[in-house]
Design a protein around this motif. Sequence first.
Motif, PDB file in Angstrom:
ATOM      1  N   GLY A  20       0.829  -1.209   0.000  1.00 38.22           N
ATOM      2  CA  GLY A  20       0.000   0.000   0.000  1.00 38.22           C
ATOM      3  C   GLY A  20       0.861   1.257   0.000  1.00 38.22           C
ATOM      4  N   ASN A  21       1.947   1.218   0.770  1.00 37.11           N
ATOM      5  CA  ASN A  21       2.862   2.362   0.786  1.00 37.11           C
ATOM      6  C   ASN A  21       3.508   2.565  -0.584  1.00 37.11           C
ATOM      7  OD1 ASN A  21       2.334   2.851   3.489  1.00 37.11           O
ATOM      8  ND2 ASN A  21       4.102   1.704   4.211  1.00 37.11           N
ATOM      9  N   LEU A  22       3.854   1.470  -1.245  1.00 39.03           N
ATOM     10  CA  LEU A  22       4.415   1.560  -2.595  1.00 39.03           C
ATOM     11  C   LEU A  22       3.390   2.168  -3.555  1.00 39.03           C
ATOM     12  CD1 LEU A  22       6.553   1.001  -4.762  1.00 39.03           C
ATOM     13  CD2 LEU A  22       5.644  -1.335  -4.914  1.00 39.03           C
ATOM     14  N   MET A  23       2.159   1.759  -3.435  1.00 45.48           N
ATOM     15  CA  MET A  23       1.103   2.288  -4.295  1.00 45.48           C
ATOM     16  C   MET A  23       0.901   3.785  -4.034  1.00 45.48           C
ATOM     17  SD  MET A  23      -1.481  -0.932  -4.120  1.00 45.48           S
ATOM     18  CE  MET A  23      -2.507  -0.573  -5.529  1.00 45.48           C
ATOM     19  N   ARG A  24       0.960   4.199  -2.772  1.00 46.62           N
ATOM     20  CA  ARG A  24       0.827   5.621  -2.451  1.00 46.62           C
ATOM     21  C   ARG A  24       2.012   6.414  -3.004  1.00 46.62           C
ATOM     22  NH1 ARG A  24      -1.824   3.455   1.705  1.00 46.62           N
ATOM     23  NH2 ARG A  24      -0.074   3.115   3.106  1.00 46.62           N
ATOM     24  N   GLU A  25       3.201   5.826  -2.950  1.00 48.89           N
ATOM     25  CA  GLU A  25       4.385   6.494  -3.503  1.00 48.89           C
ATOM     26  C   GLU A  25       4.187   6.737  -5.000  1.00 48.89           C
ATOM     27  OE1 GLU A  25       8.124   8.259  -3.461  1.00 48.89           O
ATOM     28  OE2 GLU A  25       6.887   7.658  -1.769  1.00 48.89           O
ATOM     29  N   ALA A  75      12.752   7.431 -10.107  1.00 43.41           N
ATOM     30  CA  ALA A  75      13.733   7.630  -9.035  1.00 43.41           C
ATOM     31  C   ALA A  75      13.108   7.351  -7.665  1.00 43.41           C
ATOM     32  CB  ALA A  75      14.298   9.049  -9.086  1.00 43.41           C
ATOM     33  N   ALA A  76      11.920   7.881  -7.426  1.00 42.78           N
ATOM     34  CA  ALA A  76      11.255   7.690  -6.135  1.00 42.78           C
ATOM     35  C   ALA A  76      10.870   6.231  -5.917  1.00 42.78           C
ATOM     36  CB  ALA A  76      10.013   8.579  -6.050  1.00 42.78           C
ATOM     37  N   ILE A  77      10.355   5.589  -6.942  1.00 36.69           N
ATOM     38  CA  ILE A  77       9.933   4.186  -6.805  1.00 36.69           C
ATOM     39  C   ILE A  77      11.136   3.273  -6.639  1.00 36.69           C
ATOM     40  CG2 ILE A  77       8.776   2.287  -8.002  1.00 36.69           C
ATOM     41  CD1 ILE A  77       6.918   4.534  -9.187  1.00 36.69           C
ATOM     42  N   GLN A  78      12.190   3.562  -7.370  1.00 39.34           N
ATOM     43  CA  GLN A  78      13.406   2.755  -7.235  1.00 39.34           C
ATOM     44  C   GLN A  78      13.990   2.913  -5.824  1.00 39.34           C
ATOM     45  OE1 GLN A  78      16.415   3.551 -10.203  1.00 39.34           O
ATOM     46  NE2 GLN A  78      17.053   1.421 -10.129  1.00 39.34           N
ATOM     47  N   ASN A  79      13.990   4.116  -5.301  1.00 39.63           N
ATOM     48  CA  ASN A  79      14.454   4.342  -3.926  1.00 39.63           C
ATOM     49  C   ASN A  79      13.594   3.578  -2.929  1.00 39.63           C
ATOM     50  OD1 ASN A  79      16.587   5.967  -4.671  1.00 39.63           O
ATOM     51  ND2 ASN A  79      15.424   7.863  -4.415  1.00 39.63           N
TER      52      ASN A  79
END
Length: 85
Positions: A20-25, A75-79
């Motif tokens: 869920g946190n990944l989806m929000r990101e 960049a944000a998702i990879q981080n």
Amino acid sequence: MKQFSYVLTNEGALQPKPMGNLMREAARFTSRVRLSNGVKDAMLKEQRAVMGLDMQCGSRITVTVEGKDEEAAVAAIQNYFVANM
């Protein structure tokens, strides 16, 4: 279009809260984000489809980002992947 691959190393990362946190990101960006396990793929905003990828620790996931803000989004998702997955 930008993409990267990542091998999942954290067993707890596939639980509903981290996913869920990944989806929000990803939702912070207008770009479309697609996950693929090599057999199936799913839009990251579609939780059921993502859970249907049957990702497990050790799975290689390819993330594809396409849109106006794809540079910042990838960049944000990879981080996020490196820090949590």
